[in-house]
Design a protein around this motif. Structure first.
Motif, PDB file in Angstrom:
ATOM      1  N   UNK A  55       0.869  -1.176   0.000  1.00  0.00           N
ATOM      2  CA  UNK A  55       0.000   0.000   0.000  1.00  0.00           C
ATOM      3  C   UNK A  55       0.904   1.223   0.000  1.00  0.00           C
ATOM      4  N   UNK A  56       0.342   2.377  -0.323  1.00  0.00           N
ATOM      5  CA  UNK A  56       1.157   3.587  -0.394  1.00  0.00           C
ATOM      6  C   UNK A  56       2.253   3.462  -1.430  1.00  0.00           C
ATOM      7  N   UNK A  57       1.896   2.988  -2.627  1.00  0.00           N
ATOM      8  CA  UNK A  57       2.904   2.668  -3.634  1.00  0.00           C
ATOM      9  C   UNK A  57       3.625   3.888  -4.206  1.00  0.00           C
ATOM     10  N   UNK A  58       2.976   5.063  -4.246  1.00  0.00           N
ATOM     11  CA  UNK A  58       3.659   6.233  -4.801  1.00  0.00           C
ATOM     12  C   UNK A  58       4.819   6.668  -3.901  1.00  0.00           C
ATOM     13  N   UNK A  59       4.592   6.881  -2.590  1.00  0.00           N
ATOM     14  CA  UNK A  59       5.755   7.219  -1.759  1.00  0.00           C
ATOM     15  C   UNK A  59       6.787   6.093  -1.686  1.00  0.00           C
ATOM     16  N   UNK A  60       6.336   4.853  -1.731  1.00  0.00           N
ATOM     17  CA  UNK A  60       7.249   3.710  -1.740  1.00  0.00           C
ATOM     18  C   UNK A  60       8.160   3.777  -2.970  1.00  0.00           C
ATOM     19  N   UNK A  61       7.575   4.044  -4.133  1.00  0.00           N
ATOM     20  CA  UNK A  61       8.343   4.135  -5.378  1.00  0.00           C
ATOM     21  C   UNK A  61       9.322   5.313  -5.333  1.00  0.00           C
ATOM     22  N   UNK A  62       8.870   6.451  -4.812  1.00  0.00           N
ATOM     23  CA  UNK A  62       9.756   7.621  -4.711  1.00  0.00           C
ATOM     24  C   UNK A  62      10.940   7.338  -3.774  1.00  0.00           C
ATOM     25  N   UNK A  63      10.672   6.710  -2.634  1.00  0.00           N
ATOM     26  CA  UNK A  63      11.754   6.375  -1.701  1.00  0.00           C
ATOM     27  C   UNK A  63      12.739   5.395  -2.338  1.00  0.00           C
ATOM     28  N   UNK A  64      12.220   4.415  -3.043  1.00  0.00           N
ATOM     29  CA  UNK A  64      13.052   3.432  -3.740  1.00  0.00           C
ATOM     30  C   UNK A  64      13.936   4.128  -4.776  1.00  0.00           C
ATOM     31  N   UNK A  65      13.344   5.020  -5.567  1.00  0.00           N
ATOM     32  CA  UNK A  65      14.103   5.761  -6.581  1.00  0.00           C
ATOM     33  C   UNK A  65      15.140   6.672  -5.924  1.00  0.00           C
ATOM     34  N   UNK A  66      14.771   7.326  -4.841  1.00  0.00           N
ATOM     35  CA  UNK A  66      15.706   8.210  -4.133  1.00  0.00           C
ATOM     36  C   UNK A  66      16.918   7.411  -3.644  1.00  0.00           C
ATOM     37  N   UNK A  67      16.693   6.219  -3.104  1.00  0.00           N
ATOM     38  CA  UNK A  67      17.800   5.373  -2.651  1.00  0.00           C
ATOM     39  C   UNK A  67      18.721   5.019  -3.812  1.00  0.00           C
ATOM     40  N   UNK A  68      18.137   4.715  -4.969  1.00  0.00           N
ATOM     41  CA  UNK A  68      18.944   4.402  -6.147  1.00  0.00           C
ATOM     42  C   UNK A  68      19.767   5.620  -6.574  1.00  0.00           C
ATOM     43  N   UNK A  69      19.161   6.802  -6.548  1.00  0.00           N
ATOM     44  CA  UNK A  69      19.883   8.016  -6.933  1.00  0.00           C
ATOM     45  C   UNK A  69      21.071   8.279  -6.005  1.00  0.00           C
ATOM     46  N   UNK A  70      20.911   8.007  -4.725  1.00  0.00           N
ATOM     47  CA  UNK A  70      22.031   8.130  -3.786  1.00  0.00           C
ATOM     48  C   UNK A  70      23.110   7.101  -4.126  1.00  0.00           C
TER      49      UNK A  70
END
Length: 178
Positions: A55-70
């Motif tokens: 659930x909460x897939x949009x913030x989950x996806x953003x956090x996942x992408x942010x971790x990849x960018x780091x």
């Protein structure tokens, strides 16, 4: 900008499935650790996020992408242009995942790939609709301009459909600032 070409110019085909923090060929790549190492020249980094049961897939996806960018050295950003490029990636992730939620009963999975200075985001879903950019603020149609934003921010984008398989994969590519 493309809405029909399944792959951007020079692509050889779909991204590998089942990857998670690996470079091309399934070998763990540089930048996959939590240390924030930058991508080596020529290394292709791939990360996969499955949404099944989440659930909460949009913030989950953003956090996942942010971790990849780091991990790939896009963050922390040293300049305003680099910060803007990273924010654009996160906005496109939000728009693609939101589009799958609103028009296709939610996303199945997301791939984010870094190949030198290009980030590719792919979101798969089971929807049959065709994403299309709509000009914002059309009379009588509030909202609904997520793909317009994607089109404006990205180098290219498109939709991949596999014959005999329900659903689609919507992809978008963004470049790093020079």
């Amino acid at each position: 900008m493309s809405t029909t070409r399944p792959y951007s110019p020079g692509d050889r085909g779909p991204e590998p499935s089942g990857a998670s923090g690996a470079s091309e060929g399934g070998v763990p790549g540089t930048g996959a650790s939590e240390g924030g190492a930058a991508v080596s020249s020529g290394a292709r980094q791939v990360r996969r996020l499955a949404f099944a049961g989440e659930s909460g897939v949009v913030p989950l996806a953003r956090d996942f992408a942010r971790q990849a960018l780091y991990a790939w050295g896009w963050l922390p950003a040293a300049t305003a242009d680099q910060r803007a490029a990273a924010e654009d990636v996160l906005l496109v992730v939000s728009e693609l995942v939101t589009n799958a939620c609103l028009h296709a009963e939610g996303p199945d999975e997301m791939f984010i790939t870094c190949d030198n200075k290009v980030i590719r985001i792919e979101v798969s879903d089971r929807g049959t609709g065709q994403p299309a950019p709509r000009t914002p603020h059309r009379a009588g149609r509030p909202g609904g301009h997520g793909m317009f934003i994607v089109q404006r921010l990205c180098l290219d984008w498109g939709v991949v459909r596999t014959p005999g398989v329900a659903g689609k994969k919507v992809w978008a590519e963004l470049g790093a600032p020079a």
